[in-house]
Enzyme design. Structure first.
Site, short mmCIF file in Angstrom:
data_model
loop_
_atom_site.label_atom_id
_atom_site.label_comp_id
_atom_site.label_asym_id
_atom_site.label_seq_id
_atom_site.Cartn_x
_atom_site.Cartn_y
_atom_site.Cartn_z
CG HIS A 266 60.91 -18.32 1.59
ND1 HIS A 266 61.19 -18.29 2.94
CD2 HIS A 266 61.40 -17.15 1.09
CE1 HIS A 266 61.84 -17.17 3.22
NE2 HIS A 266 61.97 -16.46 2.11
CB SER A 267 59.07 -15.05 -0.68
OG SER A 267 58.96 -13.71 -1.08
CG LEU A 268 56.37 -16.10 -6.40
CD1 LEU A 268 55.02 -15.42 -6.58
CD2 LEU A 268 57.26 -15.87 -7.62
#
Length: 262
Positions: free
Chosen positions: A88-90
């Site tokens: 998720h994301s980074l």
């Protein structure tokens, strides 16, 4: 004990593994409840980076180039069966770079890469830098951009002091991570985005398709940058079903493939 990966109890014999990579500043708690919503055929492995939760006293990494070799060293002992990555994301970018490093080493790669709330790695970072801001400004900017910091953390000096080192290091990693062109991954990619996420556009998610030789699927769902944490989110169940289907399809193709020379 491998401090980099936390495995859920009771599924060590599961035929599949799904490694979970959290968002900036996050750890295994970001996936609370997932184990109860994932099929019994899948063992979850939570990636636990230094500087958070059980590794709070360790120095966090602020460089992707420095992080990935250590992370992949830890993963190498646990890729003895089919596996996939979800980030998720980074965490999505870290999962992608880990998959590339495994390929570079000639090791088995993930059967599939699930990414969420992360623009494609070949695109330039679209936001103004904030890693160098002083603490209060930094937290304010993170909150305005992502809305991810609980109010009790913002208002409590002790909790802020525990969160800030890992969060600032992760944001630095995001802002300084340079993309190195390379061949697309062999595994398929599924990208997920929130319809109300103003930090990651649908078009930037769609560009993940150039990073795979396999199938690419994109799913836009209601919610902001942290849409998987919404009560009504069915993301764990969806990923579970898709991964089991992918593995079943691959095994069927291998079974039907003629032997060489015949």
């Amino acid at each position: 004990m491998n401090s980099w990966i936390i495995f859920c109890q009771g599924r060590r014999a599961a035929p599949l593994r799904l490694f979970l990579f959290a968002h900036a500043g996050g750890g295994s708690a970001a996936f609370r409840g997932w184990n109860d919503r994932i099929g019994d055929e899948i063992e979850l492995g939570y990636i636990q980076l230094p500087g958070r939760e059980s590794r709070l006293c360790e120095q966090p990494f602020s460089s992707m180039v420095e992080l990935i070799p250590h992370l992949v060293d830890a993963l190498a002992a646990h890729i003895d069966r089919p596996f996939a990555f979800y980030g998720h994301s980074l965490g999505a970018r870290i999962a992608f770079e880990a998959a590339r490093e495994l390929r570079h080493r000639g090791a088995p790669g993930p059967a599939h890469l699930f990414i969420a709330a992360c623009h494609a790695p070949q695109l330039p970072w679209p936001h103004p830098p904030m890693s160098g801001l002083e603490d209060s400004q930094f937290l304010r900017e993170v909150q305005e951009r992502y809305g991810s910091i609980p109010r009790q953390v913002v208002e409590d000096e002790e909790l802020r002091s525990l969160l800030l080192p890992a969060l600032r290091a992760d944001v630095t990693m995001v802002e300084t991570c340079a993309y190195s062109p390379g061949l697309p991954l062999d595994c398929g990619i599924s990208a997920f985005g929130g319809l109300q996420d103003h930090t990651v556009s649908q078009s930037s998610l769609d560009q993940w398709r150039v990073q795979t030789r396999g199938e690419f699927h994109m799913h836009m769902v209601p919610g902001n940058h942290f849409f998987p944490q919404l009560v009504e989110s069915r993301l764990p169940e969806f990923i579970s079903a898709e991964l089991i289907n992918i593995m079943g399809t691959q095994q069927h193709e291998e079974h039907d493939r003629p032997l060489s020379g015949m």
